[in-house]
Design an enzyme around this catalytic site. Structure first.
Site, PDB file in Angstrom:
ATOM      1  N   LYS A  38      -2.063  11.724  -4.998  1.00  0.00           N
ATOM      2  CA  LYS A  38      -1.291  10.568  -4.534  1.00  0.00           C
ATOM      3  C   LYS A  38      -1.891  10.190  -3.187  1.00  0.00           C
ATOM      4  O   LYS A  38      -1.473  10.707  -2.142  1.00  0.00           O
ATOM      5  CB  LYS A  38       0.186  10.944  -4.397  1.00  0.00           C
ATOM      6  N   ALA A 117       0.225   3.244  -5.163  1.00  0.00           N
ATOM      7  CA  ALA A 117       1.507   2.909  -4.539  1.00  0.00           C
ATOM      8  C   ALA A 117       1.807   1.450  -4.831  1.00  0.00           C
ATOM      9  O   ALA A 117       0.973   0.582  -4.563  1.00  0.00           O
ATOM     10  CB  ALA A 117       1.454   3.157  -3.029  1.00  0.00           C
TER      11      ALA A 117
END
Length: 216
Positions: A38, A117
């Site tokens: 991430k 994101a």
């Protein structure tokens, strides 16, 4: 080098983390060592919840990932729940830091699932948007779209963006229980215009295989 898959969506709260967790399970069933990354998470007051959930899910199947830290899984974090450009005050993001973290993760994996994101046109800094990351990372893109009214417009806009930037991609619907009108209001269009339609809950194994074939 591990095979790299970039998971994005038509907007925020569409189901990227949910889908990535299903892909972790699917690739693990195929006997592959799965890693997660991430690169940037916003809305982090203490622990990056999305990145932590992915890391813990992947560690269940690939214990070697426990040798890494959560800081390596989620290198860039901001407290404000906003686009990284805004949350980071428009300061440059150290992209080399992301490259180094990804290389370390993939040394332990056959497949790395990279979760973006927000959506493709979320600005990261003055020079970079989310849509730039798949090319930088050499990853095939998986686009998660929704089944609510409006999904035709949202999906087509995102597919056009991927086509215009010549990114390799696969896409699928994350239908939720409340999306009861999808088959009546939106599915007829998609069924008339696309040969293969993937529903993430139903078709995750087929999606996983198709992504690997797209990389090859």
């Amino acid at each position: 080098m591990a095979k790299r898959i970039f998971v994005t969506a038509t907007n925020t709260d569409i189901g990227k983390t949910y889908t990535t967790r299903l892909l972790i399970d699917a690739y693990s069933r195929m006997g592959l060592r799965v890693g997660v990354f991430k690169p940037i998470e916003t809305g982090v007051s203490d622990i990056p919840q999305d990145g932590k959930a992915l890391w813990e899910a992947a560690c269940l199947h690939n214990p070697a990932l426990r040798s890494l830290s959560l800081e390596e899984i989620v290198p860039i974090r901001f407290p404000l729940p906003a686009a990284p450009y805004v949350a980071g005050g428009a300061h440059p993001i150290p992209m080399e830091r992301l490259d180094a973290a990804l290389e370390k993760i993939e040394s332990l994996c056959d497949v790395v699932l990279i979760e973006g994101a927000g959506g493709l046109f979320v600005p990261i800094d003055r020079e970079t948007m989310m849509i730039d990351l798949p090319r930088r990372f050499g990853a095939v893109t998986f686009l998660v779209t929704h089944c609510r009214l409006g999904c035709i417009n949202d999906t087509l806009l995102n597919l056009k963006a991927l086509e215009d930037t010549r990114l390799s991609y696969v896409w699928g619907f994350n239908c939720r229980d409340e999306d009861r009108s999808f088959e009546q209001t939106s599915l007829p269009y998609f069924a008339d215009h696309f040969e293969n339609l993937y529903v993430i809950d139903r078709d995750i194994d087929a999606i996983a295989r198709t992504l690997l074939d797209t990389i090859a």
